[in-house]
Write a protein that holds these residues in place. Structure first.
Motif, PDB file in Angstrom:
ATOM      1  N   TYR A  44       0.832  -1.197   0.000  1.00  0.00           N
ATOM      2  CA  TYR A  44       0.000   0.000   0.000  1.00  0.00           C
ATOM      3  C   TYR A  44       0.872   1.254   0.000  1.00  0.00           C
ATOM      4  O   TYR A  44       1.995   1.244   0.506  1.00  0.00           O
ATOM      5  N   ASP A  70      -2.365   5.792   1.311  1.00  0.00           N
ATOM      6  CA  ASP A  70      -3.385   4.816   1.727  1.00  0.00           C
ATOM      7  C   ASP A  70      -3.435   4.699   3.244  1.00  0.00           C
ATOM      8  O   ASP A  70      -4.510   4.657   3.849  1.00  0.00           O
ATOM      9  N   ILE A  85      -5.186   7.735   4.732  1.00  0.00           N
ATOM     10  CA  ILE A  85      -6.648   7.653   4.685  1.00  0.00           C
ATOM     11  C   ILE A  85      -7.160   6.678   5.743  1.00  0.00           C
ATOM     12  O   ILE A  85      -8.184   6.920   6.394  1.00  0.00           O
ATOM     13  N   LEU A  86      -6.451   5.572   5.927  1.00  0.00           N
ATOM     14  CA  LEU A  86      -6.845   4.622   6.971  1.00  0.00           C
ATOM     15  C   LEU A  86      -6.789   5.275   8.346  1.00  0.00           C
ATOM     16  O   LEU A  86      -7.665   5.044   9.180  1.00  0.00           O
ATOM     17  N   TYR A  92      -9.824   7.340   8.911  1.00  0.00           N
ATOM     18  CA  TYR A  92     -10.937   6.429   9.232  1.00  0.00           C
ATOM     19  C   TYR A  92     -10.859   5.981  10.696  1.00  0.00           C
ATOM     20  O   TYR A  92     -11.854   6.017  11.425  1.00  0.00           O
ATOM     21  N   LEU A 114     -11.355   9.318   1.238  1.00  0.00           N
ATOM     22  CA  LEU A 114     -12.067   8.388   2.117  1.00  0.00           C
ATOM     23  C   LEU A 114     -13.542   8.266   1.738  1.00  0.00           C
ATOM     24  O   LEU A 114     -14.202   7.294   2.140  1.00  0.00           O
ATOM     25  N   TYR A 172     -15.377   5.050   0.830  1.00  0.00           N
ATOM     26  CA  TYR A 172     -15.321   3.986   1.841  1.00  0.00           C
ATOM     27  C   TYR A 172     -15.915   4.434   3.173  1.00  0.00           C
ATOM     28  O   TYR A 172     -15.802   3.726   4.175  1.00  0.00           O
ATOM     29  N   GLN A 180      -5.841  -7.820   5.330  1.00  0.00           N
ATOM     30  CA  GLN A 180      -5.198  -6.679   4.680  1.00  0.00           C
ATOM     31  C   GLN A 180      -4.096  -7.127   3.722  1.00  0.00           C
ATOM     32  O   GLN A 180      -3.941  -6.560   2.639  1.00  0.00           O
ATOM     33  N   VAL A 222      -6.887   1.674  -0.492  1.00  0.00           N
ATOM     34  CA  VAL A 222      -7.541   2.057   0.774  1.00  0.00           C
ATOM     35  C   VAL A 222      -8.618   1.050   1.159  1.00  0.00           C
ATOM     36  O   VAL A 222      -8.768   0.706   2.336  1.00  0.00           O
ATOM     37  N   VAL A 263      -9.065  -0.667   4.926  1.00  0.00           N
ATOM     38  CA  VAL A 263     -10.253  -0.400   5.738  1.00  0.00           C
ATOM     39  C   VAL A 263     -11.107  -1.656   5.883  1.00  0.00           C
ATOM     40  O   VAL A 263     -11.578  -1.990   6.977  1.00  0.00           O
ATOM     41  N   PRO A 275      -3.295  13.536   3.283  1.00  0.00           N
ATOM     42  CA  PRO A 275      -3.132  12.102   3.589  1.00  0.00           C
ATOM     43  C   PRO A 275      -1.687  11.620   3.548  1.00  0.00           C
ATOM     44  O   PRO A 275      -1.333  10.693   4.271  1.00  0.00           O
ATOM     45  N   GLY A 321      -0.079   9.708   6.460  1.00  0.00           N
ATOM     46  CA  GLY A 321       0.381   8.338   6.257  1.00  0.00           C
ATOM     47  C   GLY A 321       1.747   8.087   6.862  1.00  0.00           C
ATOM     48  O   GLY A 321       1.973   7.055   7.504  1.00  0.00           O
TER      49      GLY A 321
END
Length: 283
Positions: free
Chosen positions: A64, A68, A71-72, A75, A139, A142, A187, A197, A201, A273, A277
């Motif tokens: 990833y 990514d 963004i996780l 979340y 995001l 998702y 994952q 992403v 998630v 992001p 990240g």
């Protein structure tokens, strides 16, 4: 980096049993000291879960992008901001009653509010999609996964209090480890398909769902007679008896969670992001 889960494979199951066996051997050294053994079991399962996540990260960072993970992290921060009050803190009262009957009614009450707030939260998230900061836009596709992630976390949190009350520490430790194994494995597997992403998630959601469902099955096998005796008037009485938990504890829990989540969300909003990240990977 964000927490991980177990994959539905034979090798994962064998690995899980081997890890638990090693934990049991170590716990045997505590002899007849049940409290020390319980603390060591729960602490050992948490440490083992972190180790699994660390090992999984060696693969995940190659599957990833840094964005990514950013963004996780957004979340996860949104999730952790809402989860502490998911059951209006009736779950925290489960360990207090002298009799299991009242505790069972409190657990049913906590599970009811977890489901209700999941529905309410899902509607709020859907209606507020257009209000997200521009840095959070990746995001958006998702965002609907917040609802199942919230529900899985809330259920596991409430069920954990019942397990603690019943001193079911081995089951609690086992579900913690399998939850992490499911997350990490999902994952990694989804990463091979290049899902980005969504893979991170969805893997997190699968882990939380596995943890709550496994613990629920274990609790039902051992305590189903307590729950078969639950009646609505008793649930209402339990709600009145412990009304201070939603009135006082829920607000303070959200404030405590905000202290950890809001700075992360501010970093994501201000720097995007990619920076988020790198922060998540280092963390």
């Amino acid at each position: 980096m964000p927490r991980a889960i177990e994959a539905p494979s034979l090798s994962a199951g064998v690995s899980n049993r081997g890890l638990l066996l090693k934990l049991e051997v170590l716990l045997a050294r505590f002899g007849d000291r049940p409290f020390a053994k319980s603390v060591a079991l729960l602490a050992g399962s948490s440490a083992l879960g972190r180790l699994i996540l660390l090992l999984a990260s060696l693969v995940l960072v190659r599957q990833y992008s840094v964005a990514d993970f950013g963004i996780l992290q957004i979340y996860m921060s949104l999730l952790m901001l809402a989860v502490p009050a998911a059951s209006l803190r009736y779950d925290a009262a489960i360990v207090l009653p002298k009799d299991d009957e009242t505790a069972a009614n409190l657990l049913v009450l906590a599970l009811f509010f977890a489901g209700l707030l999941t529905l309410v939260g899902g509607v709020v998230v859907f209606l507020s999609r257009g209000l997200l900061p521009s840095a959070w836009q990746p995001l958006l596709p998702y965002l609907w996964l917040l609802a199942p992630g919230f529900l899985g976390t809330a259920l596991y949190q409430a069920l954990s209090y019942w397990a603690i009350r019943m001193k079911s520490y081995p089951q609690l430790a086992r579900t913690r480890i399998t939850q992490v194994l499911w997350q990490a494995s999902a994952q990694v597997v989804l990463g091979f398909f290049g899902l980005g992403v969504l893979g991170l998630v969805a893997g997190d959601v699968l882990g939380r769902a596995n943890g709550s469902s496994s613990l629920a099955r274990s609790i039902w096998r051992e305590s189903r007679y307590n729950f078969l005796a639950v009646r609505l008037p008793r649930v209402m009485q339990a709600a009145r008896s412990y009304k201070d938990f939603p009135r006082i504890s829920a607000a303070s829990s959200i404030m405590n969670a905000a202290g950890a989540s809001i700075p992360m969300l501010m970093v994501a909003s201000l720097y995007g992001p990619l920076v988020m990240g790198w922060f998540a990977i280092v963390d």
